[in-house]
Design a protein around this motif. Structure first.
Motif, short mmCIF file in Angstrom:
data_model
loop_
_atom_site.label_atom_id
_atom_site.label_comp_id
_atom_site.label_asym_id
_atom_site.label_seq_id
_atom_site.Cartn_x
_atom_site.Cartn_y
_atom_site.Cartn_z
N TYR A 216 -73.75 11.04 118.06
CA TYR A 216 -74.50 12.28 117.83
C TYR A 216 -75.53 12.55 118.92
O TYR A 216 -76.11 13.62 118.97
CB TYR A 216 -75.16 12.24 116.45
CG TYR A 216 -74.12 12.25 115.34
CD1 TYR A 216 -73.41 13.41 115.03
CD2 TYR A 216 -73.80 11.08 114.65
CE1 TYR A 216 -72.44 13.41 114.05
CE2 TYR A 216 -72.82 11.08 113.67
CZ TYR A 216 -72.14 12.24 113.37
OH TYR A 216 -71.16 12.24 112.41
N ILE A 217 -75.71 11.58 119.81
CA ILE A 217 -76.63 11.77 120.95
C ILE A 217 -75.86 12.05 122.24
O ILE A 217 -76.19 12.97 122.98
CB ILE A 217 -77.52 10.53 121.14
CG1 ILE A 217 -78.44 10.35 119.92
CG2 ILE A 217 -78.34 10.64 122.42
CD1 ILE A 217 -79.25 9.07 119.95
N ALA A 218 -74.81 11.26 122.48
CA ALA A 218 -74.13 11.32 123.78
C ALA A 218 -72.78 11.99 123.78
O ALA A 218 -72.22 12.25 124.84
CB ALA A 218 -73.97 9.89 124.32
N ALA A 219 -72.22 12.30 122.59
CA ALA A 219 -70.86 12.83 122.54
C ALA A 219 -70.76 14.16 121.81
O ALA A 219 -70.12 15.10 122.31
CB ALA A 219 -69.94 11.80 121.88
N ALA A 220 -71.33 14.28 120.64
CA ALA A 220 -71.20 15.50 119.84
C ALA A 220 -71.93 16.67 120.48
O ALA A 220 -72.83 16.49 121.30
CB ALA A 220 -71.75 15.26 118.43
N TRP B 257 -66.87 12.06 123.63
CA TRP B 257 -66.47 12.58 122.32
C TRP B 257 -65.03 12.16 122.01
O TRP B 257 -64.74 11.64 120.93
CB TRP B 257 -66.60 14.10 122.33
CG TRP B 257 -66.17 14.80 121.08
CD1 TRP B 257 -66.91 14.99 119.95
CD2 TRP B 257 -64.89 15.42 120.85
NE1 TRP B 257 -66.17 15.69 119.01
CE2 TRP B 257 -64.94 15.95 119.53
CE3 TRP B 257 -63.73 15.57 121.59
CZ2 TRP B 257 -63.85 16.65 118.97
CZ3 TRP B 257 -62.65 16.24 121.03
CH2 TRP B 257 -62.72 16.77 119.73
N GLY B 258 -64.14 12.37 122.96
CA GLY B 258 -62.75 11.99 122.74
C GLY B 258 -62.59 10.49 122.60
O GLY B 258 -61.84 10.00 121.73
N ARG B 259 -63.31 9.73 123.40
CA ARG B 259 -63.20 8.27 123.38
C ARG B 259 -63.69 7.70 122.05
O ARG B 259 -63.16 6.72 121.54
CB ARG B 259 -64.01 7.68 124.54
CG ARG B 259 -63.75 6.21 124.78
CD ARG B 259 -64.30 5.79 126.13
NE ARG B 259 -65.74 5.74 126.14
CZ ARG B 259 -66.44 4.61 126.23
NH1 ARG B 259 -65.81 3.45 126.32
NH2 ARG B 259 -67.75 4.62 126.27
N LEU C 105 -66.64 17.42 113.35
CA LEU C 105 -66.38 16.81 114.65
C LEU C 105 -67.32 17.25 115.76
O LEU C 105 -67.48 16.54 116.75
CB LEU C 105 -64.93 17.08 115.07
CG LEU C 105 -63.86 16.54 114.11
CD1 LEU C 105 -62.47 16.95 114.57
CD2 LEU C 105 -63.95 15.02 114.01
N LEU C 106 -67.89 18.45 115.65
CA LEU C 106 -68.87 18.92 116.63
C LEU C 106 -68.35 18.81 118.07
O LEU C 106 -68.97 18.21 118.95
CB LEU C 106 -70.19 18.14 116.49
CG LEU C 106 -70.87 18.25 115.12
CD1 LEU C 106 -72.04 17.27 115.03
CD2 LEU C 106 -71.34 19.66 114.84
N ARG C 107 -67.20 19.42 118.31
CA ARG C 107 -66.57 19.32 119.64
C ARG C 107 -67.45 19.97 120.71
O ARG C 107 -67.83 21.14 120.59
CB ARG C 107 -65.20 20.00 119.61
CG ARG C 107 -64.43 19.85 120.90
CD ARG C 107 -63.03 20.41 120.79
NE ARG C 107 -63.01 21.86 120.63
CZ ARG C 107 -61.90 22.60 120.58
NH1 ARG C 107 -60.72 22.01 120.66
NH2 ARG C 107 -61.96 23.90 120.44
#
Length: 290
Positions: free
Chosen positions: A278-282, A90-92, A33-35
């Protein structure tokens, strides 16, 4: 000023999802998940403040009280160095309950700019049907069709199986392995998760990792299609939509499928509304060097 801009509706949506997003249970699967949290102690402190303040809000009052409190807490996190917009995205990407999208930005008379949001509930059924169809195009299913030979569905399914379904099955099994113990035994949960359990999870009886489990499949499908869709021609897209409609109707034994629940894959997966995960959330790789 906080280093983020979220609308009233977006702030209302993030509140109920916050419980699973900040849980230690979800952090157990960080390799998947890479929070994107830098300082978990700061996040926990602001979460406690959020819950304490929320309990004093008049439930019969304006919901602006709720969004104002969320904006204040997120502003504190932003001031403390957290990338609030990355955490929000990330949540969205992993939770359909947060799928409120920004249609455009509007300038107010005082010169401030605010996001205008759309209700995206209509996308969810369309997305679900597409994800089911992509998994439906298995060799054993296609073998029953009267066709001259392999077609694009075979190639798509082979790629989807390797890039999406296989990692999702591994992720899902890991969650399942510990689900009963986490739900039943307080000693299996961390001190922080027991706090969240008392505040939320006990009442609604769910494992926070279960939200991520379902969202992970949608996210992986979205990122897979984002990568390969440029190689698919317009005619191929039209043919895929026809095949998808046939497959959806074949599965719809009870006749619940509605015409507006069949649509283009790009729109169903909200490719233009949700940024690349993987660019804008993780969590970025360079955060490990901080």
């Amino acid at each position: 000023m906080p280093k983020f801009e979220l609308s009233h509706n977006q702030l209302l949506c993030i509140g109920p999802s916050w419980y699973w997003m900040v849980s230690d249970r979800v952090a157990e699967f960080d390799d998947f998940l890479l929070r994107p949290i830098r300082n978990i102690e700061l996040v926990r402190a602001e979460t406690r403040r959020w819950f304490d303040r929320s309990s004093k809000i008049d439930p019969g009052g304006s919901d602006k009280q709720v969004s104002d409190l969320a904006r204040e807490i997120l502003g504190n996190l932003a001031d403390g160095g957290e990338d609030v917009m990355r955490f929000y995205e990330w949540g969205r990407a992993l939770d359909n309950e947060m799928l409120v999208t920004v249609s455009h930005y509007q300038e107010h008379n005082d010169g401030s700019v605010h996001p205008v949001t759309n209700d995206t509930a209509g996308y969810l059924a369309t997305q679900t049907f597409w994800i089911e169809t992509l998994g439906y195009w298995r060799p054993d299913v296609l073998a029953f069709e009267n066709r001259d030979g392999p077609d694009m569905r075979d190639t798509l399914y082979a790629s989807y199986e390797a890039e999406v379904l296989e990692p999702w099955r591994i992720f899902k099994q890991r969650i399942k392995d510990e689900n009963k113990a986490w739900m039943k035994m307080s000693r299996r949960r961390t001190e922080w998760d027991n706090y969240l359990w008392d505040k939320w999870f006990d009442e609604f009886r769910y494992d926070p990792a279960g939200v991520a489990r379902d969202g992970y499949l949608a996210m992986k499908t979205r990122e897979w299609w984002r990568e390969i869709s440029p190689t698919v021609s317009r005619n191929q897209m039209a043919q895929l939509l026809k095949w998808h409609e046939q497959a959806a109707h074949a599965r719809d034994q009870d006749g619940f499928l509605k015409p507006d629940q069949i649509g283009p894959l790009n729109k169903a997966l909200m490719i233009d509304d949700i940024p690349p995960f993987y660019i804008a959330a993780a969590r970025p790789k360079d955060w490990a060097d901080d």
